[in-house]
Design a protein around this motif. Structure first.
Motif, PDB file in Angstrom:
ATOM      1  N   LEU A  78       0.834  -1.214   0.000  1.00 14.98           N
ATOM      2  CA  LEU A  78       0.000   0.000   0.000  1.00 14.98           C
ATOM      3  C   LEU A  78       0.865   1.260   0.000  1.00 14.98           C
ATOM      4  CD1 LEU A  78      -2.628  -1.163   2.636  1.00 14.98           C
ATOM      5  CD2 LEU A  78      -2.865  -1.220   0.152  1.00 14.98           C
ATOM      6  N   ASP A  79       1.943   1.214  -0.757  1.00 13.36           N
ATOM      7  CA  ASP A  79       2.863   2.345  -0.928  1.00 13.36           C
ATOM      8  C   ASP A  79       3.546   2.785   0.358  1.00 13.36           C
ATOM      9  OD1 ASP A  79       2.334   2.430  -3.661  1.00 13.36           O
ATOM     10  OD2 ASP A  79       0.592   3.724  -3.362  1.00 13.36           O
ATOM     11  N   LYS A  80       3.708   1.867   1.289  1.00 10.05           N
ATOM     12  CA  LYS A  80       4.456   2.183   2.508  1.00 10.05           C
ATOM     13  C   LYS A  80       5.114   0.903   3.022  1.00 10.05           C
ATOM     14  CE  LYS A  80       0.462   1.606   5.521  1.00 10.05           C
ATOM     15  NZ  LYS A  80      -0.399   2.172   6.511  1.00 10.05           N
ATOM     16  N   MET A  81       6.061   1.070   3.896  1.00 13.86           N
ATOM     17  CA  MET A  81       6.727  -0.086   4.483  1.00 13.86           C
ATOM     18  C   MET A  81       5.935  -0.545   5.707  1.00 13.86           C
ATOM     19  SD  MET A  81       9.134  -0.659   2.428  1.00 13.86           S
ATOM     20  CE  MET A  81      10.172  -1.869   3.224  1.00 13.86           C
ATOM     21  N   VAL A  82       5.545  -1.818   5.700  1.00 13.44           N
ATOM     22  CA  VAL A  82       4.728  -2.377   6.776  1.00 13.44           C
ATOM     23  C   VAL A  82       5.487  -3.553   7.383  1.00 13.44           C
ATOM     24  CG1 VAL A  82       2.490  -3.413   7.350  1.00 13.44           C
ATOM     25  CG2 VAL A  82       2.642  -1.750   5.478  1.00 13.44           C
ATOM     26  N   PRO A  83       5.596  -3.596   8.712  1.00 12.64           N
ATOM     27  CA  PRO A  83       6.263  -4.747   9.339  1.00 12.64           C
ATOM     28  C   PRO A  83       5.546  -6.055   8.986  1.00 12.64           C
ATOM     29  CG  PRO A  83       5.962  -2.967  10.923  1.00 12.64           C
ATOM     30  CD  PRO A  83       5.201  -2.586   9.699  1.00 12.64           C
ATOM     31  N   VAL A  84       6.325  -7.076   8.700  1.00 18.66           N
ATOM     32  CA  VAL A  84       5.754  -8.373   8.305  1.00 18.66           C
ATOM     33  C   VAL A  84       4.858  -8.923   9.409  1.00 18.66           C
ATOM     34  CG1 VAL A  84       6.319 -10.751   7.685  1.00 18.66           C
ATOM     35  CG2 VAL A  84       7.641  -8.866   6.720  1.00 18.66           C
ATOM     36  N   ALA A  85       5.274  -8.784  10.650  1.00 21.89           N
ATOM     37  CA  ALA A  85       4.455  -9.288  11.762  1.00 21.89           C
ATOM     38  C   ALA A  85       3.090  -8.595  11.792  1.00 21.89           C
ATOM     39  CB  ALA A  85       5.187  -9.083  13.089  1.00 21.89           C
ATOM     40  N   GLU A  86       3.055  -7.304  11.468  1.00 19.24           N
ATOM     41  CA  GLU A  86       1.786  -6.564  11.426  1.00 19.24           C
ATOM     42  C   GLU A  86       0.896  -7.080  10.294  1.00 19.24           C
ATOM     43  OE1 GLU A  86       0.432  -2.102  10.215  1.00 19.24           O
ATOM     44  OE2 GLU A  86       2.135  -2.243  11.595  1.00 19.24           O
ATOM     45  N   MET A  87       1.498  -7.346   9.131  1.00 23.73           N
ATOM     46  CA  MET A  87       0.717  -7.886   8.011  1.00 23.73           C
ATOM     47  C   MET A  87       0.158  -9.257   8.371  1.00 23.73           C
ATOM     48  SD  MET A  87       2.433  -6.790   4.396  1.00 23.73           S
ATOM     49  CE  MET A  87       4.097  -7.340   4.642  1.00 23.73           C
ATOM     50  N   LEU A  88       1.004 -10.107   8.980  1.00 22.16           N
ATOM     51  CA  LEU A  88       0.539 -11.437   9.387  1.00 22.16           C
ATOM     52  C   LEU A  88      -0.618 -11.332  10.383  1.00 22.16           C
ATOM     53  CD1 LEU A  88       3.849 -13.454   9.808  1.00 22.16           C
ATOM     54  CD2 LEU A  88       1.917 -14.088   8.361  1.00 22.16           C
ATOM     55  N   SER A  89      -0.467 -10.490  11.375  1.00 26.38           N
ATOM     56  CA  SER A  89      -1.502 -10.344  12.399  1.00 26.38           C
ATOM     57  C   SER A  89      -2.823  -9.889  11.810  1.00 26.38           C
ATOM     58  CB  SER A  89      -1.057  -9.351  13.472  1.00 26.38           C
ATOM     59  OG  SER A  89       0.041  -9.852  14.183  1.00 26.38           O
ATOM     60  N   SER A  90      -2.765  -8.965  10.856  1.00 30.69           N
ATOM     61  CA  SER A  90      -4.011  -8.443  10.286  1.00 30.69           C
ATOM     62  C   SER A  90      -4.678  -9.432   9.339  1.00 30.69           C
ATOM     63  CB  SER A  90      -3.765  -7.119   9.568  1.00 30.69           C
ATOM     64  OG  SER A  90      -3.059  -7.322   8.376  1.00 30.69           O
ATOM     65  N   CYS A  91      -3.918 -10.399   8.810  1.00 30.84           N
ATOM     66  CA  CYS A  91      -4.480 -11.355   7.859  1.00 30.84           C
ATOM     67  C   CYS A  91      -4.902 -12.674   8.498  1.00 30.84           C
ATOM     68  CB  CYS A  91      -3.484 -11.624   6.740  1.00 30.84           C
ATOM     69  SG  CYS A  91      -3.178 -10.185   5.691  1.00 30.84           S
ATOM     70  N   LEU A  92      -4.494 -12.905   9.730  1.00 29.92           N
ATOM     71  CA  LEU A  92      -4.842 -14.167  10.392  1.00 29.92           C
ATOM     72  C   LEU A  92      -6.303 -14.166  10.829  1.00 29.92           C
ATOM     73  CD1 LEU A  92      -1.719 -14.792  12.650  1.00 29.92           C
ATOM     74  CD2 LEU A  92      -2.362 -16.008  10.577  1.00 29.92           C
ATOM     75  N   PRO A  93      -6.931 -15.340  10.843  1.00 28.93           N
ATOM     76  CA  PRO A  93      -8.303 -15.433  11.357  1.00 28.93           C
ATOM     77  C   PRO A  93      -8.350 -15.007  12.823  1.00 28.93           C
ATOM     78  CG  PRO A  93      -7.670 -17.454  10.214  1.00 28.93           C
ATOM     79  CD  PRO A  93      -6.439 -16.618  10.333  1.00 28.93           C
ATOM     80  N   ALA A  94      -9.488 -14.509  13.234  1.00 31.04           N
ATOM     81  CA  ALA A  94      -9.644 -13.989  14.589  1.00 31.04           C
ATOM     82  C   ALA A  94      -9.449 -15.059  15.662  1.00 31.04           C
ATOM     83  CB  ALA A  94     -11.016 -13.349  14.742  1.00 31.04           C
ATOM     84  N   ASN A  95      -9.724 -16.325  15.332  1.00 33.78           N
ATOM     85  CA  ASN A  95      -9.616 -17.382  16.342  1.00 33.78           C
ATOM     86  C   ASN A  95      -8.201 -17.928  16.498  1.00 33.78           C
ATOM     87  OD1 ASN A  95      -9.600 -18.631  13.859  1.00 33.78           O
ATOM     88  ND2 ASN A  95     -10.933 -20.321  14.453  1.00 33.78           N
ATOM     89  N   PHE A  96      -7.236 -17.424  15.712  1.00 34.35           N
ATOM     90  CA  PHE A  96      -5.845 -17.835  15.868  1.00 34.35           C
ATOM     91  C   PHE A  96      -5.217 -17.074  17.028  1.00 34.35           C
ATOM     92  CE2 PHE A  96      -3.859 -20.079  12.071  1.00 34.35           C
ATOM     93  CZ  PHE A  96      -5.032 -20.710  11.730  1.00 34.35           C
ATOM     94  N   PRO A  97      -4.259 -17.701  17.714  1.00 34.71           N
ATOM     95  CA  PRO A  97      -3.563 -16.958  18.776  1.00 34.71           C
ATOM     96  C   PRO A  97      -2.724 -15.828  18.165  1.00 34.71           C
ATOM     97  CG  PRO A  97      -2.639 -19.167  18.520  1.00 34.71           C
ATOM     98  CD  PRO A  97      -3.816 -19.080  17.603  1.00 34.71           C
ATOM     99  N   ALA A  98      -2.586 -14.759  18.915  1.00 35.60           N
ATOM    100  CA  ALA A  98      -1.823 -13.597  18.443  1.00 35.60           C
ATOM    101  C   ALA A  98      -0.354 -13.971  18.266  1.00 35.60           C
ATOM    102  CB  ALA A  98      -1.959 -12.453  19.439  1.00 35.60           C
ATOM    103  N   LEU A  99       0.292 -13.305  17.316  1.00 33.64           N
ATOM    104  CA  LEU A  99       1.723 -13.518  17.114  1.00 33.64           C
ATOM    105  C   LEU A  99       2.494 -12.931  18.291  1.00 33.64           C
ATOM    106  CD1 LEU A  99       2.248 -12.511  13.372  1.00 33.64           C
ATOM    107  CD2 LEU A  99       2.237 -14.803  14.327  1.00 33.64           C
TER     108      LEU A  99
END
Length: 168
Positions: free
Chosen positions: A29-50
């Motif tokens: 999205l035209d910016k640098m995003v931490p990989v962990a943040e991308m993973l967290s936002s794409c994981l299903p809600a019932n998965f444990p947090a990273l």
């Protein structure tokens, strides 16, 4: 020794060129995003947090990183479109309620429909000895090309266009 030393956290494959999900950012999205943040936002809600302290692999392969970036961008695109649709639907709902209330305000009651209302004879201003001029009913001169509403003045049309169709 780490049992997940060369394993990608997202695909589980052993890879040689892995990146640490807590240390690397990727362009999305035209910016640098931490990989962990991308993973967290794409994981299903019932998965444990990273968590950096969990026992799972901390690495991601470049192929999975590309896929993650696409999913992250797709999710944001979908959410932005969904938000825009909600705004448009709420506006349309308000417009319909407004039109409905206006039409109810101008409805003639049923008991008046059956009664005859006397009308005054039409007379010209000259016949009354007046210097008034007769004006014709004003027709709307400005029409919205998007929704076909008509307006008497250019100012009213511009206000409508700027408010109702500001994103077009």
């Amino acid at each position: 020794m780490d049992i997940f030393e060369n394993l990608c956290r997202t695909c589980g494959n052993e890879c040689l060129d892995l990146l640490n999900i807590y240390e690397v950012s990727a362009k999305a999205l035209d910016k640098m995003v931490p990989v962990a943040e991308m993973l967290s936002s794409c994981l299903p809600a019932n998965f444990p947090a990273l968590e950096p302290s969990d026992a799972y692999p901390k690495l991601i392969c470049r192929i999975c990183l590309k896929k993650l970036t696409l999913v992250y961008e797709f999710n944001h695109q979908w959410m932005a479109a969904h938000t825009e649709f909600n705004v448009a639907l709420k506006f349309e709902e308000r417009r319909r309620r407004s039109l409905a209330s206006k039409s109810q305000d101008f409805k003639v009651p049923d008991f008046l429909k059956t009664q005859e209302v006397p009308t005054a004879p039409k007379m010209s201003p000259e016949a009354c000895g007046s210097n008034l001029t007769v004006t014709e009913e004003v027709e709307p001169n400005f029409k919205c090309t998007i929704c076909d509403e008509s307006f008497l003045t250019e100012k009213a049309w511009r206000l409508h266009r700027n408010f109702s169709h500001k994103d077009l």
